[in-house]
Design a protein around this motif. Structure first.
Motif, PDB file in Angstrom:
ATOM      1  N   UNK A  93       0.829  -1.205   0.000  1.00 54.41           N
ATOM      2  CA  UNK A  93       0.000   0.000   0.000  1.00 54.41           C
ATOM      3  C   UNK A  93       0.867   1.261   0.000  1.00 54.41           C
ATOM      4  N   UNK A  94       0.282   2.403  -0.402  1.00 54.72           N
ATOM      5  CA  UNK A  94       1.016   3.661  -0.307  1.00 54.72           C
ATOM      6  C   UNK A  94       1.021   4.183   1.139  1.00 54.72           C
ATOM      7  N   UNK A  95       1.731   5.268   1.358  1.00 53.82           N
ATOM      8  CA  UNK A  95       1.633   5.999   2.626  1.00 53.82           C
ATOM      9  C   UNK A  95       0.251   6.634   2.648  1.00 53.82           C
ATOM     10  N   UNK A  96      -0.514   6.389   3.712  1.00 50.84           N
ATOM     11  CA  UNK A  96      -1.926   6.774   3.731  1.00 50.84           C
ATOM     12  C   UNK A  96      -2.194   7.823   4.804  1.00 50.84           C
ATOM     13  N   UNK A  97      -2.835   8.915   4.364  1.00 50.44           N
ATOM     14  CA  UNK A  97      -3.231  10.007   5.253  1.00 50.44           C
ATOM     15  C   UNK A  97      -4.748  10.125   5.210  1.00 50.44           C
ATOM     16  N   UNK A  98      -5.370   9.988   6.374  1.00 55.49           N
ATOM     17  CA  UNK A  98      -6.811  10.162   6.463  1.00 55.49           C
ATOM     18  C   UNK A  98      -7.174  11.511   7.033  1.00 55.49           C
TER      19      UNK A  98
END
Length: 397
Positions: free
Chosen positions: A315-320
């Motif tokens: 997965x990519x680096x994830x920002x919510x």
């Protein structure tokens, strides 16, 4: 911001917003650009050539057939000199003339004679901006590759308010500045923005107050920092940021499918959209008629897009994002851990806060750090957030 090495030909057309153009000249020069100015007859009715000459430190051009220019062909000289042509303000008349290829004044003629990219910054009465003729002209210009910046929504000279106000000079300079050596140079980003609309029947839907401004500001800033950006947008009236690929969706299911289709190979996924948590189980095929009887709607959960993305392999680096009305930091911290996110940006929403506002305040939480950004305009917050994300991604490698 840097425009070092750029030779910008600034065209100024008629309209009260012409008073902002001298400040734009100054800010373009501050960013490193060399600037020459062309004034239409209408522009000179509002601001004189001497004002522009004082801030540009060079001669101002007003005549198509210039006896002082080499061979009397000043428009050809200017067209070849420019690395960019920017028209601010661009009146409704100016847009129409460009769309139809007129060439009977200096500005319209050099736009035909130049091979440099052209950017127009419209400014006019909001009714003129929304007129079918103006929309048609804009579509023609966009098809030819002319970039449109603005207008923005706000107070207008005639005492009314609406879309038609010239973008602020600093925002124009920011939009023109693409930093290919920026913090995100070479990175691929997927960003979601705006609300989703969940249909009740063919004319009604469940939605929320998200304007999409924060997500669009992040997409704009990411492109300016050298990233390759794909923006998946719910329904919004905002213009597509320059250099950004935009995919339009309406419902949460459509946004889910678009994210899953485009997330592969991305370095960073920023889920800024305000996705509806629920949808109608069975939307009515026809409009539900009003009656005095009580009615109810059966709601079923929508997919959790960001959690599903976080569970993907490689997965990519994830920002919510977390929009909260209470216990903002505690709720955001729990959401980040529950969904397996690398970082979360939380803000308080409510009357006058977060949604549909120009400014915002973000609480940034990751595994090892927590900090607060703002209050500040959303474009400024977007830049600060992306610098934090870039640092975190770089630390992982």
């Amino acid at each position: 911001m840097t425009l070092i090495g750029e030779r910008i030909l600034l065209g100024v057309s008629g309209g009260i917003a012409a008073y902002k153009a001298p400040d734009l000249v100054r800010r373009l020069r501050d960013a490193g650009a060399e600037v020459r100015v062309v004034l239409t007859d209408g522009a000179q009715a509002f601001v004189g050539p001497l004002t522009f000459q004082a801030v540009a430190h060079t001669r101002v051009h007003t005549e198509l057939l210039d006896s002082e220019a080499e061979a009397g062909m000043g428009h050809i000289e200017l067209a070849r000199w420019a690395t960019r042509v920017v028209i601010a303000p661009a009146s409704a008349n100016c847009l129409a003339r460009l769309a139809h290829g007129f060439a009977n004044d200096l500005l319209s003629t050099l736009c035909l004679a130049t091979q440099a990219p052209i950017t127009v910054c419209p400014a006019m009465n909001h009714i003129m901006w929304q007129a079918p003729a103006t929309k048609h002209n804009l579509a023609q210009l966009e098809q030819r590759g002319i970039r449109i910046l603005g207008p923005i929504d706000g107070p207008l000279a005639e005492g009314e308010s609406g879309p038609g106000r010239l973008m602020e000079p600093l925002d124009i300079v920011q939009a023109l500045s693409i930093n290919k050596a920026g913090a995100l140079a070479g990175k691929t980003l997927l960003i979601t923005a705006g609300p989703t609309h969940e249909p009740i029947d063919p004319v009604r839907f469940i939605g929320n107050r998200s304007s999409g401004r924060m997500g669009y500001a992040i997409a704009t800033a990411a492109a300016q920092q050298g990233a390759t950006v794909t923006l998946i947008s719910g329904p919004t009236a905002l213009s597509t940021p320059h250099g950004v690929e935009r995919i339009n969706v309406s419902t949460a299911l459509e946004m889910h499918d678009a994210v899953m289709q485009h997330i592969k190979g991305k370095a960073i996924f920023i889920a800024a959209a305000a996705v509806a948590d629920y949808r109608i189980a069975t939307p009515a095929a026809q409009k539900i008629k009003k009656s005095t009887a009580q009615t109810s709607l059966t709601l079923i959960p929508n997919p959790d897009i960001v959690a599903e993305a976080a569970a993907l392999p490689n997965r990519p680096y994830i920002v919510g994002f977390a929009a909260e009305t209470e216990a903002v930091i505690d709720n955001a911290r729990a959401k980040r851990e529950r969904k397996g996110l690398d970082m979360i940006a939380a803000n308080q929403v409510g009357p006058g806060l977060g949604f549909d506002t120009e400014d915002n305040c973000l609480h940034i939480l990751s595994e090892h750090a927590e900090r607060t950004l703002g209050p500040a305009p959303k474009p400024s917050l977007a830049n600060e957030l992306l610098l934090l994300i870039a640092d975190a991604v770089n630390e992982q490698h």
